[in-house]
Design an enzyme around this catalytic site. Structure first.
Site, PDB file in Angstrom:
ATOM      1  N   SER A  19     -58.382  15.549  15.358  1.00 16.67           N
ATOM      2  CA  SER A  19     -58.922  15.818  16.695  1.00 16.67           C
ATOM      3  C   SER A  19     -57.914  15.681  17.822  1.00 16.67           C
ATOM      4  CB  SER A  19     -60.114  14.892  16.957  1.00 16.67           C
ATOM      5  OG  SER A  19     -61.219  15.324  16.207  1.00 16.67           O
TER       6      SER A  19
ATOM      7  N   GLU B  78       0.797  -1.227   0.000  1.00 18.31           N
ATOM      8  CA  GLU B  78       0.000   0.000   0.000  1.00 18.31           C
ATOM      9  C   GLU B  78       0.831   1.279   0.000  1.00 18.31           C
ATOM     10  OE1 GLU B  78      -3.095   0.193  -0.499  1.00 18.31           O
ATOM     11  OE2 GLU B  78      -3.825  -1.831  -0.115  1.00 18.31           O
TER      12      GLU B  78
END
Length: 733
Positions: free
Chosen positions: A291, A9
């Site tokens: 309501s 890497e």
């Protein structure tokens, strides 16, 4: 493993004091300009930053992002050692099949610990992060071996292994030592799906506090009860608890702790799959609450500012919004005449509710609602009394104030944030009193009757609870374009609470192509029942509400008309109801305490009474109402005289039993409206958690707001303002 990862890497990893490689970045920039693609350029430190902070998708690999990576990589290199950075990377990389980190990968692929791996096994793992799915040894063995051998070659070129070691490792079959494939269920992903709407709101709250949860390396503690969250998720996404009409019906639900404002759980939809931070219907869809608005905008303010009692008389008769020709109607297009506030609210009649709002004054009522976290727009007018745009988060938090005795806590998700420098920021909410204790108690006492006698599908036996239904229907324009919507609801709600939890549930559809049929308008209440039953089973506490001394409970004769008359001690149980009055506004009592039986002092905050006149063997709240006179001249429309009270003493029992019945407490001066009483309410028996006031001629009720001559069927007010495309209606299920 260190040698393998660094070699493949970033072979210059230990010689990069800044955490970046300027030469590689420059080459990457040239590729970006000449080829239109971004290639390479990332050090191990930059890759760690990318894995921790940024998206790894190809479409997000931009030059700007690469520069951000480089900047953060330099910051990381200043703060952490090379060994730490490498450890972070090795623990974070993805290795396909739901596996993260090299140690976990060693156990999954080879059944060993990391240090037990052979050279070719380590090389295979080290090569996976570059393209985990492409180099999977189970599905792509050839590509996996090629990548493994490339790692081995890099290790040799980097002088980490000998030629003989490299040759032997490359000659090893890729399948050597490999465990049989097994599917891994990633529990963290499952948890993320379950908690996604909650986490979305928590992140928003963290940002509002000045932090960046994606950059600041924070440890965030939230108020979520994960078990409650998981149960709520299962209730709306499986068929084990509630039956839905189809897969398209949606849900938005919120649970808050009434005693501190903590958001306990939240659901933003159902059947969503893994949609990260998608539409959260619990907070983002402000639909008319029907309501469920009535306690907030109509009756709460009337009790608070006009000192109305639960017996206060209202007239359910033909009504036209002032200044318009728009008639307000109920779902059944019938009028029930004179009724008490208790009956009107429990049975969700629309006209009495709007008349209550009108009596208080719209602006004053708006102010009351605003203190509960609900902003009713000025141009909505009286129609807002039967529904306005509210989220389930707002609904649960507003009703929580009724639960806790009148204190509003702004809901919040995050209790603690710990920053990378070790500083801990603790958060809590201090509540603000927004109504009198008497108002909160009286509303709760009435709303106890809803699950017991009206929305019985939401009733939970033995639990002290209160609740309110709410539905809205489609405007006439929507029905005209889609006749199938006729007779269906656009929104169906249930708000319910105990002293420990407040829950608001909305159900409906995202588009106007479908409506909630009458059969399924009870789904919201059933979701509430399933979740509240679970919460109650996990919490042994089942406290009842204790009547404050500012409230007077009295047995009122059903023969009363405009002025409440205290029932005779010898009257039959079917001839009176238990009603509540603000202290100083109760009717005069011609009887002495000694006229009642010795056990008449007991009673729950229920409108049900025992079959034996003023007698019960169970005990509940304490009525400490000593003789006093009313000094207030601010009486409701009606009589409003001042006279003394008699005392009534009850013992207090907050228990897990349902056998609490009402007391026959007495009081003084009362106020009532000028209409005649048409059928007072009565119930008998030792049932608890009831405060009913249910009328013996009811059994179904509604809060429809259909209007004649308009599609805005919740009606309009003064200047003819109309609703925004929805109307309110409710039928009993």
């Amino acid at each position: 493993m260190e040698d393998a990862v660094v070699s493949i890497e970033d072979k210059n990893f230990y010689n990069e004091p800044l955490g970046i490689d300027p030469v590689r970045i420059a080459k990457s920039a040239v590729n970006n300009v000449t080829r239109g693609t971004l290639q390479g350029g990332s050090t191990l430190t930059q890759q760690l930053v990318k894995l921790t902070v940024f998206s790894t998708e190809t479409k997000d690999q931009t030059f700007k992002r690469k520069m951000q990576e480089a900047w953060l990589a330099m910051r990381v290199s200043q703060k952490f050692s090379k060994q730490q950075i490498l450890e972070f990377y090795i623990n974070k990389v993805y290795l396909n099949n739901g596996i993260y980190g090299m140690e976990t990968g060693a156990k999954y692929y080879y059944g060993k610990t990391l240090k037990q791996l052979t050279l070719p096994e380590m090389a295979m793992l080290a090569g996976l992060p570059n393209a985990p799915s492409n180099y999977d040894p189970y599905t792509h063995p050839t590509e996996s071996k090629q990548r493994r051998d490339l790692v081995i070659q890099a290790m040799y070129d980097n002088n980490k292994i000998t030629k003989a070691q490299a040759t032997e490792a490359m000659n090893t079959p890729i399948s050597t030592g490999l465990q049989p494939y097994k599917k891994v269920t990633n529990s963290s992903n499952t948890k993320r799906i379950i908690a996604d709407p909650y986490i979305k709101e928590a992140i928003t709250e963290v940002k509002k506090r000045g932090f960046d949860p994606y950059r600041d390396n924070l440890k965030i503690t939230v108020n979520m009860d994960y078990d409650a969250q998981k149960r709520l998720y299962n209730i709306v996404n499986t068929s084990n608890y509630v039956q839905f009409p189809d897969s398209k019906m949606q849900v938005g639900a919120t649970i808050v702790n009434p005693n501190n404002g903590k958001v306990v759980a939240m659901i933003g939809g159902r059947n969503l799959g893994y949609v990260q931070f998608g539409l959260n219907r619990a907070v983002q869809t402000s639909r008319s609450n029907g309501s469920t608005m009535k306690p907030i905008l109509d009756y709460g303010p009337a009790i608070e500012y006009l000192n109305w009692s639960t017996y206060h008389q209202l007239d359910d008769s033909a009504y036209t919004y002032p200044g318009t020709n728009i008639a307000l109607k109920d779902w059944d297009e019938q009028y029930e005449g004179q009724m008490s506030l208790r009956k009107a609210l429990v049975n969700s009649r629309n006209i009495p509710a709007v008349k209550a709002l009108q009596a208080t004054g719209f602006d004053k009522a708006r102010g009351f609602a605003k203190k509960l976290g609900i902003d009713v727009k000025e141009d909505e007018g009286l129609q807002a009394g039967i529904g306005s745009g509210v989220s389930s988060l707002q609904g649960a938090s507003a009703y929580a104030a009724f639960s806790n005795g009148g204190t509003y806590y702004k809901p919040y998700y995050v209790s603690k944030i710990e920053t990378a420098d070790g500083i801990t920021h603790n958060y809590d909410k201090s509540g603000k009193r927004v109504m009198k204790e008497s108002t909160a108690y009286m509303i709760t006492d009435v709303l106890k009757g809803v699950p017991q006698s009206y929305a019985t599908y939401a009733n939970i036996s033995g639990l002290h609870q209160a609740g309110k239904t709410g539905t809205t229907n489609y405007a006439s324009e929507a029905i005209a374009s889609n006749p199938a919507l006729s007779g269906t609801a656009k929104d169906s709600w249930y708000n319910g609470y105990t002293k420990n939890y407040s829950i608001s549930v909305w159900t409906g559809y995202d588009t106007n192509q479908s409506g909630v049929s009458s059969t399924y308008q009870s789904v919201a209440g059933k979701i509430y029942k399933a979740e509240m039953s679970y919460l109650a089973s996990q919490n042994n506490s089942n406290p009842n509400w204790k009547k404050p001394s500012s409230v007077v409970a009295m047995m009122i004769s059903n023969s009363s008309s405009t002025t409440p008359v205290v029932a005779s001690p010898s009257a039959s149980s079917s001839s009176y109801t238990r009603e509540l009055f603000v202290k100083g506004y109760a009717p005069s009592n011609p009887y002495k305490s000694s006229d009642y039986s010795s056990s008449s002092a007991s009673g729950s905050s229920s409108n049900q009474v025992t079959t034996n006149r003023h007698s019960s063997s169970s005990s509940s709240e304490s009525d400490d109402e000593n003789n006093s006179t009313s000094s207030s001249g601010n009486t409701e429309t009606g009589t409003g005289s001042n006279s003394s009270q008699n005392t009534n003493s009850n013992s207090n029992s907050s228990s897990n039993t349902a056998n609490n019945n009402n007391s026959g407490s007495t009081g003084n001066t009362g106020n009532s409206s000028s209409n005649t009483n048409n059928g007072g309410s009565t119930n008998t028996g030792n049932t608890g958690n009831s405060n009913g006031g249910t009328s013996d001629n009811s059994g179904s009720g509604s809060d429809s707001g259909t209007s004649s001559g308009t599609g805005n069927s919740e009606g309009s007010t003064g200047g003819g303002a109309t609703t925004n495309g929805s109307s309110s209606t409710e039928s009993a299920n």
